[in-house]
Motif scaffolding. Structure first.
Motif, PDB file in Angstrom:
ATOM      1  N   PRO A   1     -12.473   9.249 -13.952  1.00 36.70           N
ATOM      2  CA  PRO A   1     -12.146  10.677 -13.942  1.00 36.70           C
ATOM      3  C   PRO A   1     -11.160  11.220 -14.958  1.00 36.70           C
ATOM      4  O   PRO A   1     -11.220  12.567 -14.906  1.00 36.70           O
ATOM      5  CB  PRO A   1     -11.163  10.506 -12.618  1.00 36.70           C
ATOM      6  CG  PRO A   1     -11.655   9.211 -11.809  1.00 36.70           C
ATOM      7  CD  PRO A   1     -12.175   8.450 -12.923  1.00 36.70           C
TER       8      PRO A   1
ATOM      9  N   PRO B   1     -11.786   3.106 -13.071  1.00 36.56           N
ATOM     10  CA  PRO B   1     -10.747   3.829 -12.784  1.00 36.56           C
ATOM     11  C   PRO B   1     -10.454   5.037 -13.888  1.00 36.56           C
ATOM     12  O   PRO B   1      -9.833   5.816 -13.735  1.00 36.56           O
ATOM     13  CB  PRO B   1      -9.356   2.680 -12.943  1.00 36.56           C
ATOM     14  CG  PRO B   1     -10.068   1.590 -12.510  1.00 36.56           C
ATOM     15  CD  PRO B   1     -11.635   1.547 -13.097  1.00 36.56           C
TER      16      PRO B   1
ATOM     17  N   THR C   1       0.957  -1.304   0.052  1.00 38.48           N
ATOM     18  CA  THR C   1      -0.046   0.062   0.029  1.00 38.48           C
ATOM     19  C   THR C   1       0.680   1.162  -0.059  1.00 38.48           C
ATOM     20  O   THR C   1       0.624   2.279  -0.557  1.00 38.48           O
ATOM     21  CB  THR C   1      -0.990  -0.087   1.067  1.00 38.48           C
ATOM     22  OG1 THR C   1      -0.201  -0.002   2.487  1.00 38.48           O
ATOM     23  CG2 THR C   1      -2.050  -1.005   1.339  1.00 38.48           C
TER      24      THR C   1
ATOM     25  N   ALA D   1      -3.303  10.559  -6.418  1.00 38.47           N
ATOM     26  CA  ALA D   1      -4.546   9.937  -7.017  1.00 38.47           C
ATOM     27  C   ALA D   1      -4.197   9.834  -8.547  1.00 38.47           C
ATOM     28  O   ALA D   1      -4.620   8.790  -8.874  1.00 38.47           O
ATOM     29  CB  ALA D   1      -5.655  10.800  -6.839  1.00 38.47           C
TER      30      ALA D   1
ATOM     31  N   CYS E   1       0.831   3.896  -3.091  1.00 38.87           N
ATOM     32  CA  CYS E   1       0.204   5.169  -2.856  1.00 38.87           C
ATOM     33  C   CYS E   1      -1.019   5.219  -2.279  1.00 38.87           C
ATOM     34  O   CYS E   1      -1.983   6.289  -2.400  1.00 38.87           O
ATOM     35  CB  CYS E   1       0.108   6.204  -4.065  1.00 38.87           C
ATOM     36  SG  CYS E   1       1.807   6.385  -4.851  1.00 38.87           S
ATOM     37  N   LEU E   2      -1.394   4.244  -1.559  1.00 39.19           N
ATOM     38  CA  LEU E   2      -2.623   4.301  -0.674  1.00 39.19           C
ATOM     39  C   LEU E   2      -2.417   4.416   0.592  1.00 39.19           C
ATOM     40  O   LEU E   2      -3.318   4.762   1.409  1.00 39.19           O
ATOM     41  CB  LEU E   2      -3.193   2.550  -0.815  1.00 39.19           C
ATOM     42  CG  LEU E   2      -3.506   1.819  -2.158  1.00 39.19           C
ATOM     43  CD1 LEU E   2      -3.936   0.524  -1.995  1.00 39.19           C
ATOM     44  CD2 LEU E   2      -4.573   2.720  -2.867  1.00 39.19           C
ATOM     45  N   ALA E   3      -1.303   4.582   1.155  1.00 36.50           N
ATOM     46  CA  ALA E   3      -0.925   5.165   2.462  1.00 36.50           C
ATOM     47  C   ALA E   3       0.422   5.836   2.261  1.00 36.50           C
ATOM     48  O   ALA E   3       1.067   5.580   1.232  1.00 36.50           O
ATOM     49  CB  ALA E   3      -1.010   3.933   3.321  1.00 36.50           C
TER      50      ALA E   3
ATOM     51  N   GLU F   1      -2.203  15.117  -2.302  1.00 36.45           N
ATOM     52  CA  GLU F   1      -3.104  14.043  -2.422  1.00 36.45           C
ATOM     53  C   GLU F   1      -3.612  13.969  -4.178  1.00 36.45           C
ATOM     54  O   GLU F   1      -3.832  12.890  -4.547  1.00 36.45           O
ATOM     55  CB  GLU F   1      -4.478  14.196  -1.768  1.00 36.45           C
ATOM     56  CG  GLU F   1      -5.655  13.503  -1.999  1.00 36.45           C
ATOM     57  CD  GLU F   1      -5.438  11.752  -1.872  1.00 36.45           C
ATOM     58  OE1 GLU F   1      -4.265  11.563  -1.441  1.00 36.45           O
ATOM     59  OE2 GLU F   1      -6.054  11.175  -2.930  1.00 36.45           O
ATOM     60  N   PRO F   2      -3.876  14.946  -4.805  1.00 32.99           N
ATOM     61  CA  PRO F   2      -4.310  14.719  -6.148  1.00 32.99           C
ATOM     62  C   PRO F   2      -3.382  14.120  -7.020  1.00 32.99           C
ATOM     63  O   PRO F   2      -3.501  13.617  -7.904  1.00 32.99           O
ATOM     64  CB  PRO F   2      -4.430  16.483  -6.674  1.00 32.99           C
ATOM     65  CG  PRO F   2      -4.630  17.107  -5.411  1.00 32.99           C
ATOM     66  CD  PRO F   2      -3.945  16.284  -4.102  1.00 32.99           C
TER      67      PRO F   2
ATOM     68  N   ARG G   1      -2.085   6.725  -8.629  1.00 31.87           N
ATOM     69  CA  ARG G   1      -2.966   5.412  -8.514  1.00 31.87           C
ATOM     70  C   ARG G   1      -3.732   5.040  -9.841  1.00 31.87           C
ATOM     71  O   ARG G   1      -4.006   3.989 -10.004  1.00 31.87           O
ATOM     72  CB  ARG G   1      -3.680   5.840  -7.349  1.00 31.87           C
ATOM     73  CG  ARG G   1      -3.117   5.752  -5.789  1.00 31.87           C
ATOM     74  CD  ARG G   1      -4.306   5.554  -4.721  1.00 31.87           C
ATOM     75  NE  ARG G   1      -5.119   6.598  -4.726  1.00 31.87           N
ATOM     76  CZ  ARG G   1      -4.985   7.497  -3.879  1.00 31.87           C
ATOM     77  NH1 ARG G   1      -3.940   7.833  -3.222  1.00 31.87           N
ATOM     78  NH2 ARG G   1      -5.856   8.365  -3.965  1.00 31.87           N
ATOM     79  N   ARG G   2      -4.166   6.267 -10.394  1.00 33.92           N
ATOM     80  CA  ARG G   2      -4.741   6.135 -11.535  1.00 33.92           C
ATOM     81  C   ARG G   2      -4.111   5.481 -12.926  1.00 33.92           C
ATOM     82  O   ARG G   2      -4.751   4.684 -13.579  1.00 33.92           O
ATOM     83  CB  ARG G   2      -5.721   7.352 -11.819  1.00 33.92           C
ATOM     84  CG  ARG G   2      -6.797   7.279 -12.975  1.00 33.92           C
ATOM     85  CD  ARG G   2      -7.562   8.512 -12.661  1.00 33.92           C
ATOM     86  NE  ARG G   2      -6.782   9.829 -12.888  1.00 33.92           N
ATOM     87  CZ  ARG G   2      -6.939  10.892 -12.366  1.00 33.92           C
ATOM     88  NH1 ARG G   2      -7.609  10.607 -11.010  1.00 33.92           N
ATOM     89  NH2 ARG G   2      -5.970  11.875 -12.158  1.00 33.92           N
TER      90      ARG G   2
END
Lengths: 236, 380
Positions: free
Chosen positions: A114, A111, A53, A82, A57-59, A78-79, A85-86
């Motif tokens: 966005p 996924p 994780t 994200a 980048c989940l944590a 955070e953006p 992760r995407r």
């Protein structure tokens, strides 16, 4: 397509500063070369999932750095995380984490929402992925009706929909029988051949000893205790 | 693809996902929508009804005299002598001075009060009457029928119905009983030269207060009542009645607020997990907030639209059967009338802000708290 991941002095402490503080990862240094398959092995509670994780980048790590192609990503806002992760990391969870009530196709397309990809192109791409993974015929089925193997393939398709360079899978064979586990390793082999970096956590000997695996890093109590190359070992 | 098209496509995906997500929790969302519609319906009904009644009262009073002068004896309204009218004619700014005769008569047959009135033109033939539609309905009377009332001296006074007032003016005329001056005086024993009150017409509205002061100077035993004051009284009465209806409803409002807050703030484990998954696969905090904004927005807008539409139909289509007994009851003979649709845009906006915005806020805050947390932590 390939990406290099490095971990430098990574620590992860849950409930830090509280009486129930727990050190899940304790100073791990690890370098995953671009391309190839790495397995994080170790007993339950050794920190494999937590490490995945952190890489995916989940944590965020409590201390230390996670670098992607030399760039520190552990402190990104955070953006940006994200976006990574995407588009850079595809994550296949141990329990697949498909969204119930949606169809297989809708889950795979999630996924990409966005990104605002045109619907027709996105549907075509998701359909092609499902076909390739052998579950094209289940595209319209609700995910609750899938077998373990089908659910895993759906989760892999979802992880691949935005064409990530790194695919992370947490205990991918934990819920599969031997035949399905072997089928999964075949998929891994195909993805490796495309040049993707694959990182799997597993304590299944079938995975650890598979010919497709380039490297096994062993964790215990949150620390890296062994880092070996099975191919080199077998050559010796 | 242009950035705008991409943004639109992204919002469409989010909206599609929201609709799918809402249909997955169909029972809960339908239940919530039903309660929400009910609350908006009740609030909007009270709002529409009091607003329309005030509007009707305003129209009614537009025809009323600018000042009504009553004589007071020991703090009670008493008959006013015709000489008082002569004293008022001399006041500058007063155009018309007119003695009026009106009163109430209790009819034990229908257990209702009628408003007896001598029309200003006094064009009703002695021995006949023109009656309001509600009164006609209550007594089952038609043109040519005879209604008899016992007068102040115990004798029966028969009235032949000459006409029935039109339904359109029902709010003003429902319980009216128009009679000739001679019949009115005979029925109530009011001697010649005495009136119930005196009506004044003042062409310049800015002079009304000055005229009222001069009336008090000329007739210290009188009470001048301005039309504006009557309008304010009506407003106050209808506002008070609205409050009377809303007070018992406040419990229901509170229950709804608690339900909305509980639903919104206490994200279920499933919802938290779903937010975690969406974040894990690359949705941004903004995407999740947009999705929940669509969800809350759709639900509250639907509730607002259905609730206000139902309230509109209830008040202006069905004449508010649920509210009329409380809101309208200044008379026993309720007029059978349809209110003219009169909606105050500001009140509608206030209703929107009171029902939609708090719900959206209550929905978004906890989602935002979950969405800014690391996906791994949300899913744990």
């Amino acid at each position: 397509m390939t990406a290099r991941v490095e971990l430098v002095g990574v620590r992860k402490i849950f409930n830090e500063g509280q009486p129930n503080a727990f050190r899940a990862i304790d100073g791990v240094d690890l370098s995953l070369p671009a391309g190839g398959v790495t397995v994080l092995a170790g007993p339950s509670g050794s920190g494999k999932t937590t490490l995945l994780t952190l890489i995916g980048c989940l944590a965020r790590p409590t201390e230390g750095r996670v670098r992607l192609d030399g760039r520190d990503i552990s402190g990104l806002p955070e953006p940006f995380l994200a976006a990574l992760r995407r588009q850079t990391f595809g994550f296949v969870f141990q329990r697949f984490n498909l969204i119930r009530g949606l169809t297989v196709l809708e889950n795979v397309m999630l996924p990409a929402y966005p990104l605002g990809t045109p619907h027709r192109a996105l549907t075509r791409r998701a359909g092609a992925l499902l076909q390739r993974l052998g579950v094209g015929h289940r595209a319209g089925a609700p995910v609750e009706s899938l077998s373990g193997g089908e659910a895993q393939r759906t989760a892999i398709a979802r992880a691949l929909i935005n064409d990530p360079t790194v695919l992370i899978a947490d205990e991918p064979t934990a819920n599969l029988d031997t035949a399905l586990s072997l089928a999964f390793l075949e998929i891994v082999s195909g993805l490796r051949a495309e040049g993707r970096t694959l990182l799997l956590s597993s304590h299944d000997p079938l995975v650890r000893e598979a010919s497709v695996v380039d490297r096994v890093a062993e964790l215990r109590d949150g620390r890296l205790v062994a880092d070996r190359d099975p191919l080199a070992e077998s050559a010796q | 693809m242009t950035e705008l098209r991409r943004t639109l496509a992204r919002q469409r995906y989010l909206l599609d996902y929201t609709v799918a997500s809402m249909s997955r929790r169909r029972t809960r969302n339908l239940g919530l929508l039903l309660v929400y519609v009910g609350m908006v319906f009740l609030l909007a009904s009270v709002l529409f009804y009091s607003s329309a009644l005030k509007h009707e009262a305003g129209l009614l009073l537009a025809e009323a005299p600018d000042i009504v002068v009553q004589r007071m004896v020991a703090g009670r309204h008493a008959l006013i002598p015709a000489q008082h009218a002569e004293s008022l004619r001399g006041i500058r700014g007063v155009r018309v001075v007119e003695g009026r005769l009106w009163g109430y008569h209790y009819d034990p047959a229908v257990r209702a009060n009628y408003t007896l009135l001598v029309p200003p033109a006094d064009d009703v033939e002695p021995g006949t009457a023109v009656i309001g539609p509600a009164l006609a309905r209550a007594r089952g009377a038609g043109i040519g029928d005879v209604l008899s009332f016992r007068g102040q001296d115990g004798t029966l006074h028969p009235f032949r119905i000459a006409a029935i007032l039109p339904q359109e003016s029902a709010l003003a005329s429902a319980d009216l009983f128009l009679v000739a001056e001679s019949d009115f005086r005979a029925l109530f024993g009011i001697p010649e030269g005495q009136y119930t009150d005196i009506a004044l017409q003042i062409p310049n509205p800015r002079e009304e207060r000055t005229v009222a002061e001069k009336v008090l100077e000329a007739l210290p035993d009188s009470r001048p009542i301005l039309r504006a004051e009557m309008l304010r009284t009506y407003d106050a009465v209808f506002d008070w009645r609205s409050a009377l209806v809303l007070l018992p409803l406040s419990g229901a409002l509170l229950a709804f607020a608690i339900l909305a807050w509980e639903k919104a703030s206490g994200l279920s484990a499933d919802e938290r997990r779903e937010i975690g998954i969406l974040k894990a696969v690359g949705w941004e905090t903004g995407d999740i907030l947009s999705m929940k904004f669509w969800e809350g927005g759709l639900l509250s807008l639907l509730a607002f639209l259905f609730g206000t539409a139902a309230a509109y139909w209830h008040v202006f289509g069905l004449s508010a059967p649920l509210l009329a007994p409380v809101m309208q009851g200044w008379s026993v003979l309720y007029p059978d009338f349809r209110l003219t649709p009169a909606i105050d845009a500001t009140q509608l906006l206030a209703l929107f802000c009171l029902t939609v915005l708090p719900y959206l806020a209550a929905t978004l805050v906890p989602v935002w708290r979950a969405a800014v947390t690391d996906p791994d932590e949300v899913m744990r």
